[in-house]
Motif scaffolding. Sequence first.
Motif, PDB file in Angstrom:
ATOM      1  N   ARG A 142      -2.402  -2.740  -9.847  1.00 10.90           N
ATOM      2  CA  ARG A 142      -3.384  -3.620 -10.465  1.00 10.90           C
ATOM      3  C   ARG A 142      -3.728  -4.760  -9.514  1.00 10.90           C
ATOM      4  O   ARG A 142      -2.993  -5.051  -8.563  1.00 10.90           O
ATOM      5  CB  ARG A 142      -2.863  -4.179 -11.794  1.00 10.90           C
ATOM      6  N   ASP A 143      -4.868  -5.401  -9.789  1.00  7.03           N
ATOM      7  CA  ASP A 143      -5.367  -6.551  -9.038  1.00  7.03           C
ATOM      8  C   ASP A 143      -5.762  -6.149  -7.612  1.00  7.03           C
ATOM      9  O   ASP A 143      -4.914  -5.864  -6.769  1.00  7.03           O
ATOM     10  CB  ASP A 143      -4.325  -7.689  -8.988  1.00  7.03           C
ATOM     11  N   ASN A 144      -7.091  -6.150  -7.390  1.00  5.88           N
ATOM     12  CA  ASN A 144      -7.654  -5.822  -6.073  1.00  5.88           C
ATOM     13  C   ASN A 144      -7.147  -4.476  -5.550  1.00  5.88           C
ATOM     14  O   ASN A 144      -6.671  -4.363  -4.428  1.00  5.88           O
ATOM     15  CB  ASN A 144      -7.338  -6.923  -5.066  1.00  5.88           C
ATOM     16  N   GLN A 190       0.827  -1.206   0.000  1.00  4.41           N
ATOM     17  CA  GLN A 190       0.000   0.000   0.000  1.00  4.41           C
ATOM     18  C   GLN A 190       0.859   1.251   0.000  1.00  4.41           C
ATOM     19  O   GLN A 190       1.986   1.253   0.528  1.00  4.41           O
ATOM     20  CB  GLN A 190      -0.954   0.016   1.189  1.00  4.41           C
ATOM     21  N   LEU A 191       0.298   2.285  -0.634  1.00  8.55           N
ATOM     22  CA  LEU A 191       0.945   3.589  -0.719  1.00  8.55           C
ATOM     23  C   LEU A 191       0.078   4.583   0.035  1.00  8.55           C
ATOM     24  O   LEU A 191      -1.115   4.691  -0.220  1.00  8.55           O
ATOM     25  CB  LEU A 191       1.102   4.021  -2.174  1.00  8.55           C
ATOM     26  N   ILE A 192       0.694   5.336   0.951  1.00 10.91           N
ATOM     27  CA  ILE A 192      -0.020   6.325   1.761  1.00 10.91           C
ATOM     28  C   ILE A 192       0.531   7.702   1.433  1.00 10.91           C
ATOM     29  O   ILE A 192       1.749   7.921   1.490  1.00 10.91           O
ATOM     30  CB  ILE A 192       0.124   6.037   3.263  1.00 10.91           C
ATOM     31  N   SER A 193      -0.381   8.647   1.088  1.00 16.07           N
ATOM     32  CA  SER A 193       0.058   9.989   0.735  1.00 16.07           C
ATOM     33  C   SER A 193      -1.037  10.993   1.067  1.00 16.07           C
ATOM     34  O   SER A 193      -2.141  10.912   0.526  1.00 16.07           O
ATOM     35  CB  SER A 193       0.403  10.065  -0.759  1.00 16.07           C
ATOM     36  N   ASP A 194      -0.753  11.914   1.951  1.00 16.91           N
ATOM     37  CA  ASP A 194      -1.669  13.007   2.291  1.00 16.91           C
ATOM     38  C   ASP A 194      -3.083  12.506   2.608  1.00 16.91           C
ATOM     39  O   ASP A 194      -4.079  13.053   2.119  1.00 16.91           O
ATOM     40  CB  ASP A 194      -1.740  14.014   1.133  1.00 16.91           C
ATOM     41  N   VAL A 221      -3.552   3.771  -0.992  1.00 13.87           N
ATOM     42  CA  VAL A 221      -3.772   2.907  -2.150  1.00 13.87           C
ATOM     43  C   VAL A 221      -3.192   1.542  -1.836  1.00 13.87           C
ATOM     44  O   VAL A 221      -2.000   1.424  -1.529  1.00 13.87           O
ATOM     45  CB  VAL A 221      -3.098   3.466  -3.420  1.00 13.87           C
ATOM     46  N   SER A 222      -4.003   0.497  -1.907  1.00 11.59           N
ATOM     47  CA  SER A 222      -3.523  -0.864  -1.676  1.00 11.59           C
ATOM     48  C   SER A 222      -3.844  -1.718  -2.891  1.00 11.59           C
ATOM     49  O   SER A 222      -4.835  -1.493  -3.580  1.00 11.59           O
ATOM     50  CB  SER A 222      -4.149  -1.461  -0.412  1.00 11.59           C
TER      51      SER A 222
END
Length: 583
Positions: free
Chosen positions: A189-191, A164-168, A172-173
């Motif tokens: 991509r994917d789920n 996952q990407l965390i920003s402000d 996004v996972s």
Amino acid sequence: MLFYRTFFLSFLFILLSVVPSLAQKKDSLARQNQLVKKDSITENGKTKIQIEKSDDLIAIKNNKEGYLNKLVGDVQVRSDDIIMTCDSAYINDTENKLKAFGNVEIFKGGTTSAKANYVEYSGNTAQAVMKDNVQIFDKGSQLITDDLVYNLKSKIGIYTNGGQLISDGTTVSSDYGKYNGRSKQSYFRDNVFITSTETDIESKELTYNTDSKDIVFLDQSTIYGKDAVIETKRGKYNETTGIAIFSERTNVENSEQIIKADKIKYNQKTGSGSARGRVIIIDKKEHTILYTEAANYNKETGYGIAIGEVRYVDTVQRMEMLANRVEYNEYNKFLVASENPLLITVTDNDSVFIASDTMVAVRSIDVDKISARMALDNKSTYKLLYQKQPEAVDDKKVIVCDKNVKVYGDSMQAVCDSLVYMQADSMFRLYKKPVVWSSNQQAEGDTIFLYMTNNKVQKTELRTNSFIINDTQYPKMYNQIKGKDIDAFFENNEIQNAIVTGNAESIYYATNDEDQFIGLNKAEGAKIKMLFKEKQVKRIIFYTQPKGAFYPMEKIPESDRFLEGFKWKDALRPKSRAELRRP
């Protein structure tokens, strides 16, 4: 005895030779803190992994990798501007590679850092294979996964087993992700799941830019906003502006509407947007459906416009409107159809089609505003009704058809220059030279009121200069009624009786018991009533002392065959639905 002494001396010699070597290694660690960056570049241009500090260093021979340096405790190494710390590490000087274990931290250029429990790093490529609790920190963004291949030079990282990407405030996972710290454009991509304060998103494939906040959809995706749910396969959405642009078939649904189109531009914050290509707009509250090729909508003003082959369907009132241009105001339910409009009222057994230059649908409480506007400047712009109006309890529609009005139905046809249809009483009001035909009857008057049931005429009221003509199907033989006002009553599309008041005049052809014509009866009086059977006059009743004459068939004067003002206008009568939309 000699053997043991010889062995002891040999062992002592080896031990003494190793101790200075270890001391030299420790001294080299201290000296490496003084190295300048240029000393870390090898002859072939590759960045050499340099040891900056460690509690212990052990040289180990490995059959597969040659000699390795094992560093244990408070380890710190450098590769150009990349600094790595860990609990322990193995360095292969020959291949310029490193394996780091425990509490691994990486720092690059003061802007990027990373953590993991295990890292394999190549100084030649700056590529790192990171495992177990991996975290990348880059200018406010954080990438979290358990398995990552990350290049510290290009700042590109790939995970394949979830991350996952965390920003402000946005997370996004996904199962697969490719992070780009330079362009800030990452691929997932994917789920794929995105969560933020404004929206939640599910997707099969998309990209996300942590700087611009642009989300680009590459496959089936669903956006869950505060006020709407959007389903699409391809498009772009900006978290900051709330603006979404979709380039493939997309569905937008909120509490009141469903919008479908091939291309949609939508502002989630304002609720305004535009749609292009096979547009369908469903109003859940009003139970209407709009089909068109292009539509624009402004939530703030409530104004919308549809252009192209427009079809507007009211499923409750069972009405349809076709046109090439339709304007609508949500707040006062005001609709204007222009450019070849056609109104259709539908029943199980019959439908009535109405064509005119312009059609307007308004609430009954707004009818006076239309009249005031037209009286003011004689224009059909209805601009006053575009203004936002308060909600009204009365939701019954009034439909106004203006200029060149034509009506076609199986049981009734008509022409006039202005028509008003009231949903409340299912009554048609025809103005300006109206003519109505039903079966073999023609009716005229300055104004005509048609009372309909299931699209069949039940009653006709003719007001001022009224004239009804009944065609006997024989040449020059028409039953005629003329007067100030006429009320005609119908059953199963056939006239049953008519009452004439005010200067009543009549001509009808009398028949015998065998339904053979025997002569012409001409009469006039203040009020008369005519009875019909099977489309023919069977009896006439005079309410006052009449004046009249009877002529046998062979003695009918030509001058008495027609009342003054008679004109059979069958050429004006719409013969089919197709005629209504002709130029």
